[in-house]
Design an enzyme around this catalytic site. Sequence first.
Site, PDB file in Angstrom:
ATOM      1  CE  LYS A   1      -1.981   2.635   3.004  1.00 47.80           C
ATOM      2  NZ  LYS A   1      -1.507   4.079   2.424  1.00 47.80           N
TER       3      LYS A   1
ATOM      4  CD  GLU B   1      12.920   0.132   9.434  1.00 47.21           C
ATOM      5  OE1 GLU B   1      13.707   1.457  10.310  1.00 47.21           O
ATOM      6  OE2 GLU B   1      13.970  -0.910   8.971  1.00 47.21           O
TER       7      GLU B   1
ATOM      8  CB  CYS C   1      13.181   8.568   8.297  1.00 50.04           C
ATOM      9  SG  CYS C   1      13.420   7.602   7.386  1.00 50.04           S
TER      10      CYS C   1
ATOM     11  CD  GLU D   1       9.841  12.836  12.127  1.00 55.69           C
ATOM     12  OE1 GLU D   1       9.226  12.104  12.284  1.00 55.69           O
ATOM     13  OE2 GLU D   1      11.122  11.463  11.609  1.00 55.69           O
TER      14      GLU D   1
END
Length: 454
Positions: free
Chosen positions: A155, A230, A264, A356
């Site tokens: 997906k 992750e 990331c 983040e």
Amino acid sequence: MTTQIGIINPATEEQVASVAMHDVEEVDRAIERAASATTSWRRVTPADRARLLRRFAEVVDAHVEELAQLEVANSGHTISNARWEASNVRDVLAYYSGAPERHSGRQIPVAGGVDLTFYEPLGVVGIIVPWNFPMPIAGWGLGPALAAGNTVVLKPASLTPLTAIRLAEIGLEAGLPEGVFQVVPGDGATIGQRFVTHEAVRKVCFTGSNAAGRKIMEGCAAQVKRVTLELGGKSANIVFADADLEKAAKSAPYAVFDNAGQDCCARSRLLVQESAYERFMELFEPAVKAVRVLDPANEASEMGPLITAAQRESVRSYVDESEVAFRGSAPEGPGYWMAPTVLEAPDRTGRAYREEIFGPVVSVVRFKDEDDAIAIANESPYGLSGSIWSRDVGRALRVARGVETGALSVNSNSSVRYSTPFGGFKQSGIGRELGPDALLGFSEEKNVFISTEE
Ligand code: NAD
């Protein structure tokens, strides 16, 4: 009912395509096709599976430019990055085409017989991909999952499905049997969640935000489903006074502003030893201002736009409450542009320093010595990547061992190589992708004892 969604080029705000989003019934049918295909796919001989993966890599190679152009239009990635990303899919498939014939178990000495271990495929693997690196992240799951004999339903993120859809077509063209690799564009909370709840899906391989990752892990617990996560990062780029400061400062912008900071592995915390701080900042400022933020289709572009207006608003909200030290430049007019932005965060308390941001923003802080650098780097709940700059190899290794993070570079800001393991400590995730052992994450180890007694 299937709904169409418009795909927007983030550099122009124009619609470039319209894609049918799958509904739950269509996803169930895809999962059932994948489940049926596992029986024949696991019986394909290792050499033939290897040949099919090599062929898949070759056909991707023939389409690198087409895939790259598609990513520029869909995701606003610079053309040079997008070429690397498409080539990375090819390289990952080629690397793991060597795996089916080497995925051997062991013969373990035991009393009264012979003991053998086998690596069995899990069955259907559901791969959920975020919008920031649609191609590489698809490939990192796909290559080893197929090599280990699993079938894959993938997906893509709703915002960036175009290259994944094309990769599935390329897989069929390369000769993958029907049902072995399917792409189901659709909404995360419904379609992605179906991977979690459908019993035929034996593993979910998720890359994305911590909020969604936690939900997936909770959901997978109900069936004790295998899961790789992750997740986010807030990585540290640690520069010691004894480093090659020119080189460290020149490359530091790319360690965080690459892909407009939507990475990331972005080194969004820059830790500079206090005795070299002033000198480093003198070198860093022109390096930031030199970053070429241009139309991503321009060969000279080093940074493109953010993915959506909402993402830019979110990034701006961090900058608006912070003190800006200096900025680079960005185009005006249509597109979700934002200039590379440098913040100083002496007290290390603000939201911009701790969270983040996923945009072109870096916070710079000072540290005193090795222990201080390690302590500051480890303040974050994340632990994905990072860099250490020093000419003292002993120090670089001591610090590398002390920083709680999965993938570190010394005198370099590189993060990922397909031949080395990648993944996070702490809240950056669970499990590892890539590297020589990636197939272990897509296999069950089976032990068989054969009696030799009369
Ligand atoms: P996201 O979590 O919103 O979405 C990621 C994917 O999960 C999308 O395909 C989305 O549709 C799907 N999804 C969302 N909610 C879901 C749910 N409840 N169940 C199942 N699927 C669901 O993340 P994003 O905004 O697309 O990506 C950005 C995040 O991804 C950042 O936090 C970034 O750090 C992280 N990321 C991590 C890595 C890594 O390797 N560690 C790599 C790239 C991005």
